[in-house]
Scaffold this active site. Structure first.
Site, PDB file in Angstrom:
ATOM      1  N   CYS A   1     -32.808   7.983 -20.771  1.00 39.05           N
ATOM      2  CA  CYS A   1     -34.111   7.498 -21.242  1.00 39.05           C
ATOM      3  C   CYS A   1     -34.348   6.024 -20.932  1.00 39.05           C
ATOM      4  CB  CYS A   1     -34.271   7.777 -22.738  1.00 39.05           C
ATOM      5  SG  CYS A   1     -33.102   6.907 -23.819  1.00 39.05           S
TER       6      CYS A   1
ATOM      7  N   HIS B   1     -40.941  10.312 -20.418  1.00 39.05           N
ATOM      8  CA  HIS B   1     -39.572  10.007 -20.840  1.00 39.05           C
ATOM      9  C   HIS B   1     -38.576  10.971 -20.210  1.00 39.05           C
ATOM     10  CE1 HIS B   1     -39.100  13.077 -24.372  1.00 39.05           C
ATOM     11  NE2 HIS B   1     -39.982  13.517 -23.523  1.00 39.05           N
TER      12      HIS B   1
ATOM     13  N   HIS C   1     -33.638   6.515 -28.614  1.00 38.70           N
ATOM     14  CA  HIS C   1     -34.455   7.093 -27.543  1.00 38.70           C
ATOM     15  C   HIS C   1     -35.644   6.184 -27.272  1.00 38.70           C
ATOM     16  CE1 HIS C   1     -35.560  10.327 -24.838  1.00 38.70           C
ATOM     17  NE2 HIS C   1     -36.794  10.257 -25.279  1.00 38.70           N
TER      18      HIS C   1
END
Length: 361
Positions: free
Chosen positions: A275, A335, A323
């Site tokens: 990520c 993402h 994240h």
């Protein structure tokens, strides 16, 4: 749901045939993105008595991958710190080499001065005056002598300073070696944790039948859809009408061009990403270097209010900042989700938002 105006900069949304658009009342910037419910999958057989339901398995898998994400961030951070310490050690080594060469030069000069003094007999000024042919010759010699003494004194002082510098460089290098080893230990521990979490999640998933796997994907999409819909219903996007900067547009363009590439922990492209690898490389492509990990991106980049969010900003998720994704407009973000999934577009509110940060503030 009615058709809505799609915002410039989010043209990549059309790449996903399963996307749906929800109109957010009062939104000045156009449409708000929400994850669609997945197509109906064949109903999975009822679990046998004493076994976990598919919903329980889904939650367990998601939690394992989230924990792996947190460990991945720790791994990436240790890796970045290890590289920084390695670079500093190389820099210190070069300083030590240069300092030692300087000491050798100064010692050579000191030796030459000592030999010259020996050849002159090392006579004191009074004796030199008595033996000189004239006072003017003596005074001229005395002046040169004083200059030589000062040069010798300066040289010895420089020698002391250089030797002191070398001691400090050596001590600093030793300390950085200790930090380097500490970071390597952290890397190994984080790597083992990541591999363990991912393996456990994959084992759970591999036990599922084909129809259960299809249902699992549907459960993921439904959970994201519910979260996004609930987020939109709060009116969170009512005041969001920021326009991307030129750098932000380049970052969004890079990030959306990676759609379909697999998530791989620790990866920074070009074939796969985690990520924060995706967000850091997208902004690097836009000409702006940012920290490597989601936690460092949160810590070091300027925070902005949600209402001021604009395409290119980064959205940090979960309390542990494990994240991160990039806002692309219309309530959507791009993402790299988790192992087993590819870079994709999702609702900006499909996970708990911790903060929004701006690389080009």
């Amino acid at each position: 749901m009615g058709a809505v105006r799609q915002r410039r900069g989010a043209s990549a949304l059309v790449l996903l045939c399963t996307m749906a658009i929800l109109t957010a009342p009062g939104l000045a910037t156009g449409a708000a993105y929400a994850e669609p419910a997945a197509p109906a999958a064949p109903a999975a057989p009822a679990p046998e008595p004493g076994t976990k339901s598919l919903e329980q398995v889904h939650k367990e898998i998601e939690e394992l991958y989230r924990q792996a994400g947190a460990a991945t961030d720790a791994y990436n951070q240790a890796e970045a710190e290890t590289k920084a310490q390695s670079d500093k050690i190389v820099e210190l080594a070069n300083l030590i080499v240069a300092g030692q060469a300087r000491i050798d030069t100064l010692k050579s000069r000191a030796g030459a001065a000592a030999r010259a003094q020996y050849r002159s007999g090392g006579l004191p000024p009074s004796a030199q005056l008595a033996l000189s042919e004239s006072p003017s010759v003596f005074l001229d010699g005395a002046k040169r002598l004083r200059q030589g003494e000062k040069a010798t004194s300066d040289m010895l002082s420089e020698l002391d300073r250089t030797q002191g510098d070398l001691k400090r460089y050596a001590a600093d290098a030793s300390a950085r070696w200790a930090i380097l080893e500490e970071n390597r230990v952290k890397q190994e521990a984080a790597k083992k944790e990541i591999e363990g979490k991912i393996k456990a999640a994959e084992e759970l998933e591999n036990k599922l039948r084909a129809e259960e796997k299809a249902r699992l994907i549907q459960l993921e999409q439904e959970a994201q859809y519910r979260a996004q819909t609930a987020w939109l219903s709060t009116g969170a996007l009512k005041e969001v009408n920021g326009t991307a900067t030129e750098a932000g547009k380049r970052a969004v363009q890079f990030a959306t061009a990676q759609i379909g590439k697999p998530y791989v922990w620790g990866a920074v492209g070009p074939d796969s990403y985690d990520c924060s690898g995706l967000t850091s490389q997208a902004w690097r492509a836009a000409g702006k270097g940012i920290p490597r990990t989601s936690q460092e991106q949160l810590r070091l980049l300027p925070k902005v209010a949600l209402k001021d969010m604009r395409p290119g900003d980064l959205i940090v998720y979960f309390d542990d900042a494990s994240h991160i994704g990039m806002y692309i407009g219309d309530g959507a973000m791009v993402h790299a989700p988790r192992p087993g999934r590819n870079v994709t577009i999702a609702g900006a509110g499909s996970m708990p938002i911790k903060a929004v940060v701006r690389p080009d503030a």
